[in-house]
Design a protein around this motif. Structure first.
Motif, PDB file in Angstrom:
ATOM      1  N   GLY A   1      47.454  79.310  54.438  1.00  0.00           N
ATOM      2  CA  GLY A   1      48.255  80.087  55.364  1.00  0.00           C
ATOM      3  C   GLY A   1      47.563  81.245  56.037  1.00  0.00           C
ATOM      4  N   LEU A   2      46.245  81.405  55.835  1.00  0.00           N
ATOM      5  CA  LEU A   2      45.530  82.491  56.508  1.00  0.00           C
ATOM      6  C   LEU A   2      45.370  82.162  57.988  1.00  0.00           C
ATOM      7  N   ASN A   3      45.658  83.133  58.861  1.00  0.00           N
ATOM      8  CA  ASN A   3      45.385  82.905  60.276  1.00  0.00           C
ATOM      9  C   ASN A   3      43.883  83.107  60.523  1.00  0.00           C
ATOM     10  N   MET A   4      43.423  82.818  61.708  1.00  0.00           N
ATOM     11  CA  MET A   4      41.987  82.891  61.986  1.00  0.00           C
ATOM     12  C   MET A   4      41.424  84.273  61.701  1.00  0.00           C
ATOM     13  N   TRP A   5      42.122  85.303  62.117  1.00  0.00           N
ATOM     14  CA  TRP A   5      41.606  86.666  61.953  1.00  0.00           C
ATOM     15  C   TRP A   5      41.579  87.069  60.486  1.00  0.00           C
ATOM     16  N   GLN A   6      42.584  86.675  59.715  1.00  0.00           N
ATOM     17  CA  GLN A   6      42.594  86.954  58.278  1.00  0.00           C
ATOM     18  C   GLN A   6      41.461  86.189  57.586  1.00  0.00           C
ATOM     19  N   LEU A   7      41.291  84.927  57.964  1.00  0.00           N
ATOM     20  CA  LEU A   7      40.223  84.125  57.375  1.00  0.00           C
ATOM     21  C   LEU A   7      38.861  84.759  57.649  1.00  0.00           C
ATOM     22  N   LEU A   8      38.611  85.119  58.888  1.00  0.00           N
ATOM     23  CA  LEU A   8      37.316  85.713  59.233  1.00  0.00           C
ATOM     24  C   LEU A   8      37.078  87.011  58.478  1.00  0.00           C
ATOM     25  N   GLU A   9      38.110  87.819  58.333  1.00  0.00           N
ATOM     26  CA  GLU A   9      37.972  89.067  57.588  1.00  0.00           C
ATOM     27  C   GLU A   9      37.620  88.788  56.126  1.00  0.00           C
ATOM     28  N   ARG A  10      38.258  87.771  55.544  1.00  0.00           N
ATOM     29  CA  ARG A  10      38.019  87.432  54.138  1.00  0.00           C
ATOM     30  C   ARG A  10      36.642  86.830  53.890  1.00  0.00           C
TER      31      ARG A  10
END
Length: 159
Positions: free
Chosen positions: A132-141
């Motif tokens: 459920g991570l959006n692109m911006w959350q994924l990139l941050e992680r």
């Protein structure tokens, strides 16, 4: 490492780099993701992520993000080096259509050709991120664990 291109290669049997994405893989067609394959993953890769983003979309959010996200797929094991057409395997995040998984190109009517960046990211972390991570959350992680990345760019103009 930051976001610098590596020696990895990302290809699709559906279209070549810089060429038009077939209608089948768009919102005006069957709206199925294209098959993808990649090679040249750096040593130490434990998982992959795939993203499709349209930077030409005239959208800027209050968070400073831009463009339109069409696909976020991750938790792909290091042993996998291709995705079949229309795959729904692995974790996915929301696209900007408000759905999980792939949502194909469909620029606003009256727009010229848009470019669609299909990214593959090689990660040093195992495939254990929550779904459920959006692109911006994924990139941050994942930014600290990116070992390599590259992209395949396709184009599409609404017919």
């Amino acid at each position: 490492m930051g976001f610098a291109l590596s020696n990895m290669q990302l290809i699709s049997p559906a279209f070549d780099h810089g060429e038009a994405i077939p209608k089948k893989h768009t919102g005006e067609g069957e709206d199925v993701s294209p098959a993808l394959s990649w090679s040249g993953a750096p040593s130490g890769t434990q998982s992959f992520a795939i993203i499709c983003h349209d930077p030409d979309a005239p959208l800027v959010t209050d968070r400073g993000t831009y463009g339109f996200v069409h696909w976020v797929s991750y938790n792909i094991p290091a042993s996998v080096h291709n995705l079949a057409e229309g795959t729904e395997d692995y974790a996915s995040g929301p696209n900007d259509f408000g759905n999980q998984g792939y949502g194909g190109p469909m620029p606003p009517e009256g727009h010229d050709v848009h470019q669609y960046y299909f990214w593959v990211l090689a990660l040093s972390e195992p495939p254990e991120l929550e779904s459920g991570l959006n692109m911006w959350q994924l990139l941050e992680r994942v930014e600290p664990s990116i070992l390599g990345m590259n992209r395949l760019v396709g184009t599409y103009e609404r017919g």
